[in-house]
Write an enzyme that holds these catalytic residues in place. Structure first.
Site, PDB file in Angstrom:
ATOM      1  N   TYR A   1       0.829  -1.201   0.000  1.00  0.00           N
ATOM      2  CA  TYR A   1       0.000   0.000   0.000  1.00  0.00           C
ATOM      3  C   TYR A   1       0.868   1.257   0.000  1.00  0.00           C
ATOM      4  O   TYR A   1       0.613   2.195  -0.767  1.00  0.00           O
ATOM      5  CB  TYR A   1      -0.925   0.009   1.215  1.00  0.00           C
ATOM      6  CG  TYR A   1      -1.811   1.228   1.270  1.00  0.00           C
ATOM      7  CD1 TYR A   1      -2.809   1.432   0.318  1.00  0.00           C
ATOM      8  CD2 TYR A   1      -1.657   2.188   2.275  1.00  0.00           C
ATOM      9  CE1 TYR A   1      -3.612   2.558   0.347  1.00  0.00           C
ATOM     10  CE2 TYR A   1      -2.454   3.314   2.320  1.00  0.00           C
ATOM     11  CZ  TYR A   1      -3.440   3.499   1.352  1.00  0.00           C
ATOM     12  OH  TYR A   1      -4.232   4.610   1.394  1.00  0.00           O
TER      13      TYR A   1
ATOM     14  N   LYS B   1       1.083   4.323  -2.825  1.00  0.00           N
ATOM     15  CA  LYS B   1       0.867   5.741  -2.538  1.00  0.00           C
ATOM     16  C   LYS B   1       2.129   6.578  -2.779  1.00  0.00           C
ATOM     17  O   LYS B   1       2.035   7.762  -3.121  1.00  0.00           O
ATOM     18  CB  LYS B   1       0.346   5.915  -1.111  1.00  0.00           C
ATOM     19  CG  LYS B   1      -1.084   5.426  -0.929  1.00  0.00           C
ATOM     20  CD  LYS B   1      -2.043   6.123  -1.888  1.00  0.00           C
ATOM     21  CE  LYS B   1      -3.482   5.710  -1.686  1.00  0.00           C
ATOM     22  NZ  LYS B   1      -4.417   6.405  -2.598  1.00  0.00           N
TER      23      LYS B   1
END
Length: 272
Positions: A169, A173
């Site tokens: 994740y 990002k």
């Protein structure tokens, strides 16, 4: 909240991905209150229809005469073939888009490197990175043709600071932050604005998805502190979109008062 009724947002058309819940839904409703038109994009058609109804009600309640056109587009941004059909699904009177909000994204699991499934890796990158890039490429050419537009990408504190249990994740990002920054530099000679909103802890269905439907585990993430809400972030998105044309909020980093970093927070309620 008068800033959200700014004449700069009246009758503007906004595309919001991941609009069926959480930050996306809250953002759609605030744009509706401000007198904008909204194209709601997500995979869940029934949920989109409910948000559309909320937009209609919010616009009516605001008393604003402009805007008030709302459409839903059932679309999975992880599927590039569906993105290629986007314009075919948009009503003709909403095809002059002014703002793109790339909100769709999610996290799965807390597994460490070496334990992460290939399907989870592919799912997160397909939506959080490849889908965001594909939607942006589609709309940025539209914005170049009309010589105006605003791209607002939902980043995260995870794009500023890696943390254990979030390698994939945080990688997605970080990619969003790099992509957004490069795009802003490429578009510097145009009137097109580029913004990244970077939230900290926001209590939506985000953590429920991360823990694969385990609501108890998700609740523990926010236990003892007051996290941000979807509406808190929606306000920052609409604020950024409502600035004068020569003003670009390049990065907006938003934390709850009880959070200082991805791993440093204070939980006063837990001590009571």
């Amino acid at each position: 909240m008068s800033c959200f009724n700014s004449s700069r947002l009246l009758d503007k058309t906004v595309v919001i991905t991941g609009a069926s819940a959480g930050i996306g839904a809250a953002t759609a409703i605030l744009f509706a209150k401000a007198g904008s038109n909204v194209i709601l994009v997500a995979r869940r058609d029934d949920a989109l229809k409910k948000v559309q109804d909320q937009c209609v009600a919010a616009h009516k309640e605001s008393g604003v005469s402009a805007g008030g056109k709302f459409a839903t587009v059932k679309l999975d941004v992880s599927d590039r073939s569906q993105i290629a059909q986007f314009w075919d699904k948009v009503p003709a009177d909403l095809r002059k888009v002014d703002v793109l909000v790339n909100n769709a994204g999610f996290v799965l699991g807390v597994e460490k490197v070496g334990e992460i499934s290939e399907s989870d890796i592919e799912s997160m990158f397909s939506t959080n990175v490849f889908g965001l890039i594909a939607m942006t490429q589609l709309l940025v050419n539209h914005f170049k043709e009309q010589n105006s537009g605003h791209i607002i990408n939902l980043g995260s504190i995870a794009g500023r600071e890696p943390y254990a249990g979030g390698s994939i994740y945080t990688a997605t990002k970080h990619a969003v932050r790099a992509f957004t920054g490069s795009m802003m530099r490429e578009l510097v000679s145009t009137p097109i604005r580029v913004t990244e909103i970077q939230p900290g802890m926001v209590e939506t269905e985000f953590s429920v998805i991360r823990f694969r439907g385990d609501k108890g585990a998700a609740d523990k993430v926010y236990e003892g502190l007051e996290p941000l809400t979807g509406t808190d972030i929606a306000e920052e998105i609409v604020w950024a979109a409502s600035r004068p044309p020569h003003v670009n909020l390049a990065e907006v980093f938003v934390l709850p008062v009880s959070q200082a970093s991805a791993t440093i927070n204070h939980r006063p309620k837990a001590q009571q």
